[in-house]
Design a protein around this motif. Structure first.
Motif, PDB file in Angstrom:
ATOM      1  N   GLU A 118       3.838 -12.436  -4.700  1.00 58.68           N
ATOM      2  CA  GLU A 118       3.545 -11.087  -4.324  1.00 58.68           C
ATOM      3  C   GLU A 118       2.415 -10.665  -3.334  1.00 58.68           C
ATOM      4  OE1 GLU A 118       2.689 -10.061  -8.553  1.00 58.68           O
ATOM      5  OE2 GLU A 118       0.495 -10.246  -8.346  1.00 58.68           O
ATOM      6  N   ALA A 119       2.315  -9.653  -2.895  1.00 66.24           N
ATOM      7  CA  ALA A 119       0.927  -9.047  -2.298  1.00 66.24           C
ATOM      8  C   ALA A 119       0.825  -7.711  -2.854  1.00 66.24           C
ATOM      9  CB  ALA A 119       1.616  -8.943  -0.763  1.00 66.24           C
ATOM     10  N   ARG A 120      -0.560  -7.470  -2.690  1.00 67.62           N
ATOM     11  CA  ARG A 120      -1.013  -6.054  -3.103  1.00 67.62           C
ATOM     12  C   ARG A 120      -1.684  -5.128  -2.077  1.00 67.62           C
ATOM     13  NH1 ARG A 120      -2.352  -5.993  -9.575  1.00 67.62           N
ATOM     14  NH2 ARG A 120      -1.084  -7.870 -10.219  1.00 67.62           N
ATOM     15  N   LEU A 121      -1.208  -3.870  -1.993  1.00 61.98           N
ATOM     16  CA  LEU A 121      -1.603  -3.013  -1.270  1.00 61.98           C
ATOM     17  C   LEU A 121      -1.932  -1.690  -1.975  1.00 61.98           C
ATOM     18  CD1 LEU A 121       0.513  -0.415  -0.379  1.00 61.98           C
ATOM     19  CD2 LEU A 121       1.855  -2.491   0.395  1.00 61.98           C
ATOM     20  N   ASN A 122      -2.959  -0.908  -1.293  1.00 62.53           N
ATOM     21  CA  ASN A 122      -3.614   0.238  -1.769  1.00 62.53           C
ATOM     22  C   ASN A 122      -3.258   1.488  -0.717  1.00 62.53           C
ATOM     23  OD1 ASN A 122      -4.942   2.803  -2.366  1.00 62.53           O
ATOM     24  ND2 ASN A 122      -6.623   1.448  -3.472  1.00 62.53           N
ATOM     25  N   LYS A 123      -2.003   2.167  -1.175  1.00 61.46           N
ATOM     26  CA  LYS A 123      -1.550   3.096   0.062  1.00 61.46           C
ATOM     27  C   LYS A 123      -2.403   4.392   0.049  1.00 61.46           C
ATOM     28  CE  LYS A 123       2.164   5.466  -2.852  1.00 61.46           C
ATOM     29  NZ  LYS A 123       1.985   6.860  -2.567  1.00 61.46           N
ATOM     30  N   CYS A 124      -3.385   4.524  -0.881  1.00 62.36           N
ATOM     31  CA  CYS A 124      -4.139   5.741  -0.666  1.00 62.36           C
ATOM     32  C   CYS A 124      -5.465   5.616   0.224  1.00 62.36           C
ATOM     33  CB  CYS A 124      -4.959   6.003  -2.215  1.00 62.36           C
ATOM     34  SG  CYS A 124      -3.485   6.601  -3.440  1.00 62.36           S
ATOM     35  N   ILE A 125      -5.593   4.016   0.537  1.00 61.09           N
ATOM     36  CA  ILE A 125      -6.873   3.798   1.634  1.00 61.09           C
ATOM     37  C   ILE A 125      -6.614   4.653   2.928  1.00 61.09           C
ATOM     38  CG2 ILE A 125      -7.880   2.215   2.891  1.00 61.09           C
ATOM     39  CD1 ILE A 125      -8.748   1.994   0.245  1.00 61.09           C
ATOM     40  N   ASN A 126      -7.538   5.337   3.405  1.00 67.25           N
ATOM     41  CA  ASN A 126      -7.537   6.132   4.519  1.00 67.25           C
ATOM     42  C   ASN A 126      -8.732   5.582   5.672  1.00 67.25           C
ATOM     43  OD1 ASN A 126      -6.754   7.980   6.331  1.00 67.25           O
ATOM     44  ND2 ASN A 126      -7.961   9.684   5.378  1.00 67.25           N
ATOM     45  N   ARG A 161      -1.138 -13.629  -0.608  1.00 67.20           N
ATOM     46  CA  ARG A 161      -0.814 -14.930  -1.170  1.00 67.20           C
ATOM     47  C   ARG A 161      -0.113 -15.650  -0.396  1.00 67.20           C
ATOM     48  NH1 ARG A 161      -0.814 -15.555  -7.003  1.00 67.20           N
ATOM     49  NH2 ARG A 161       0.560 -16.997  -6.823  1.00 67.20           N
ATOM     50  N   ARG A 162      -0.660 -17.154   0.006  1.00 66.04           N
ATOM     51  CA  ARG A 162       0.255 -17.993   0.565  1.00 66.04           C
ATOM     52  C   ARG A 162       0.554 -19.264  -0.380  1.00 66.04           C
ATOM     53  NH1 ARG A 162       0.200 -20.577   6.595  1.00 66.04           N
ATOM     54  NH2 ARG A 162       1.848 -19.236   6.903  1.00 66.04           N
ATOM     55  N   ASP A 163       1.931 -19.283  -0.886  1.00 67.63           N
ATOM     56  CA  ASP A 163       2.427 -20.282  -1.879  1.00 67.63           C
ATOM     57  C   ASP A 163       2.971 -21.377  -0.841  1.00 67.63           C
ATOM     58  OD1 ASP A 163       3.740 -21.624  -4.015  1.00 67.63           O
ATOM     59  OD2 ASP A 163       3.782 -20.069  -4.980  1.00 67.63           O
TER      60      ASP A 163
END
Length: 356
Positions: free
Chosen positions: A148-156, A280-282
């Protein structure tokens, strides 16, 4: 005829045939580029063992890290290449196209997804498929593969993930010092910082896979001085949390392990360093015997320059095996810098990186 039929029925009732799928997923990573208005170009790179079954096209899942909200996206495969590392001029080619014991394929899936309908800020992008490689000897063999990867789409302004500019390590030599960097770079968002750490592999969201024996996420392979990771070089097993450099000396031939590197992206917001994304890099590492081969060496130097001044760093190589040829490459880690080399013109290639 009736008697013969009865004999056939008796025989057929005790004969069983068992089939099994050869596990094939060796690793993966998910990266993304923000396009604005909740849209992201997502790239899923999957590493396949060519001794296993064909890779299938699994969808990308997106879900809110907290609360409800989820979506699924299908993205097309855009490229496949052999990354085993055998020169095309060699008579023996990798398992992907020839008879060598090992073969690793890189499959790249890429497409645009729209996350604007998800009513949350932090979003988990995930990809999974059955199964991890059955050859793994330190735990996780044949387990479900999940990353998985995680992002925050509210970042400006909106954030793009770092990308990996080096193919993951796969085959390394027993008894020889190994130093490697995955080439994680963020050249899109100027000013963001990266940090690195080892974490456990996953088989589902929140479900880790334990290592067997004395192995662990921070000590996933048998190395010189195992299990004490903090011994002085060449013993120990170390990760530079600021650069991502990995270094150790493997000591057990035919050991196969899973190593997962987590890259966290940081941005200074209102004077505070804030986590804005995780990638992540698996990867899977196989320790093989490299008879009669010495590790090539590379050397450069540190330079200090003022703004507006061009600086060039010369790179040299060496190899104690007099018949071996050394080539060098660069991961384009410095925007607008240039790289020249003598690959093919000299047995021991040299190069130069210049940057203003």
């Amino acid at each position: 005829m009736k008697k013969l039929l009865q004999i056939f029925l008796i025989l057929s009732s005790i004969i069983t045939v068992t089939t099994a799928r050869a596990s094939h997923v060796m690793g993966s990573d998910i990266t993304y580029k923000c396009l604005g208005n909740g849209k992201y170009e997502v790239t899923v790179t999957v590493y396949r063992d060519c001794n296993g079954v064909t890779l299938s096209n699994s969808p990308i899942s997106a879900r809110c890290a907290t609360g409800a909200g989820a979506a699924t996206f299908s993205i097309p495969e855009v490229s496949v290449r052999d990354i085993t590392g055998i020169d095309q001029r060699c008579t023996t080619q990798s398992r992907c196209s020839g008879s060598y014991t090992y073969g690793i394929e890189e499959h790249v899936f890429k497409g645009v997804i729209d996350l604007s309908a998800l009513n949350c800020c932090e979003i988990i992008l995930s990809w999974e498929q059955c199964c991890r490689n059955g050859a793994i000897t330190t735990g996780a063999a044949n387990a479900n593969f999940y990353t998985e990867a995680r992002l925050n789409k509210c970042i400006n302004p909106c954030n793009s993930s770092p990308t990996f500019t080096s193919a993951p390590a796969a085959l390394i030599c027993v008894g020889q010092d190994f130093t490697f960097n995955n080439g994680a770079l963020d050249t899109v968002d100027v000013g963001d910082s990266l940090s690195f750490k080892f974490i456990e592999p996953l088989q589902a969201q929140g479900s880790t896979i334990g290592y067997s024996g004395s192995w662990s996420a921070t000590s996933p392979i048998t190395f010189l001085g195992f299990p004490n990771t903090a011994l002085n070089h060449p013993a120990g097993f170390r990760l530079d949390s600021a650069t991502g450099d990995i270094s150790f000396r493997p000591t057990v031939q035919n050991q196969v392990t899973v190593l997962v590197l987590e890259v966290t992206e940081w941005r200074k917001i209102n004077g505070i360093m804030t986590k804005i994304g995780v990638t992540r890099r698996d990867m899977q590492i196989i320790v093989v015997n490299c008879p009669n081969n010495k590790v090539p060496k590379i050397a450069g130097k540190n330079e200090v320059a003022c703004a507006g001044q061009q600086v060039c760093i010369d790179i040299t190589t060496d190899d104690a095996d007099n018949n071996d040829t050394v080539k060098i490459s660069w991961n384009r880690g410095i925007p607008r810098a240039t790289f020249t080399h003598t690959n093919g013109a000299k047995r021991l290639a040299t190069g130069s990186v210049c940057w203003t």
